[in-house]
Design an enzyme around this catalytic site. Sequence first.
Site, mmCIF file in Angstrom:
data_model
loop_
_atom_site.group_PDB
_atom_site.id
_atom_site.type_symbol
_atom_site.label_atom_id
_atom_site.label_comp_id
_atom_site.label_asym_id
_atom_site.label_seq_id
_atom_site.Cartn_x
_atom_site.Cartn_y
_atom_site.Cartn_z
ATOM 1 N N ASP A 245 0.821 -1.205 0.000
ATOM 2 C CA ASP A 245 0.000 0.000 0.000
ATOM 3 C C ASP A 245 0.859 1.260 0.000
ATOM 4 O O ASP A 245 0.675 2.167 -0.811
ATOM 5 C CB ASP A 245 -0.894 -0.020 1.240
ATOM 6 N N ASP A 291 -9.672 -1.695 2.031
ATOM 7 C CA ASP A 291 -9.551 -1.171 3.391
ATOM 8 C C ASP A 291 -10.619 -1.750 4.322
ATOM 9 O O ASP A 291 -10.556 -1.547 5.536
ATOM 10 C CB ASP A 291 -9.683 0.361 3.383
#
Length: 394
Positions: A245, A291
Amino acid sequence: MSEAEQVPASAPEAAAAVLDALNATDSNGTEALNATAKFVATPEGTALAYGSLVFMALLPIFFGALRSVTCSKSKELGENDYDSGFRNAADMPETITSRDAARFPIIASCTLFGLYLFFKVFSQEYINLLLSVYFFVLGVLALSHTMSPLMSRIFPASFPNKQYQLLFTQGSGESKEEIVNYEFDTKNLVCLLISSVVGVWYLLKKHWIANNLFGLAFALNGVELLHLNNVSTGCILLGGLFVYDVFWVFGTNVMVTVAKSFEAPIKLVFPQDLLERGLEASNFAMLGLGDIVIPGIFIALLLRFDVSLKKNSRTYFYSSFLAYIFGLGLTIFVMHTFKHAQPALLYLVPACVGFPVVVALFKGELTEMFRYEESSPEEAGAKEDSSESEKKDQ
């Protein structure tokens, strides 16, 4: 997660495929698109948008975790007909091992870069058309699976619920092999019809409500059907995607480019100009499904660990659930403080792993938590066959 953005309103193998896509394109949920946005959200609109996103993110984690417990019990009993959708082998959970977890960030990175090259070489219009059809099919199935338990409670007992089976085989005699074997009933067909209406709505209008219905269904199915086999695997997966990420968001423009080009229900969106423009609002704050699903499957694992302790307590589930709320809130706070999009896993991973570990240390159950193990359906079947053969030998 990102600020005011001008964008179009936009089963285990299926869930895994969706998870690959959402992590390759929007796992951080933080595309930095606000540079081109001219709309300035009001404080009320911003609060409503981000409050709604947080609330929507919590729904699939909470209910997906609860359904994963039922799913896990069905797996242990060798049953595949629990009441949560089409009853077939595809409804059984997919177990993620440590090897899968270690490879996942690499696969996601290759997928992301592959999509980046595709968008650079081929027409964005045709690629998004193919993706729309692909996610239309997956979205209809995912939403049907999500709605089925609710429909079972809504329909009266007198409802004429007929059973059906869709079976495709290959070969004949002893060499006959099942290709497709779906068992479903009238209630499932009603769910499929409603989901198809939503799918057509999304396909034609790309409306943000239809996008969110599909996104919530994908997230819930991912949390329910993707099972980590132990806590160590969860730490490997979250740690790897933490690095993935941060690298792809801060190190290159690849993720931003793909996120701008990629039109699919792999993120939850909520308009910041809803109070001014109503349902026709077009300036969105957004949160990537990665997420939600990535921390969600870890939180679901901790709930199943709580159940295995047989202490009538959900300490680890609630501590990790609160940690997720804290991490997501911290992401929003940092983003608005520094006026820059943030990779949410940068804050979610330390919170969701750290809080339960601290609780386990405090309770003296850290070793027990890391020893907790879930076997895949194949391993469970092998153990059952082995025990049966031992009994016969005796």
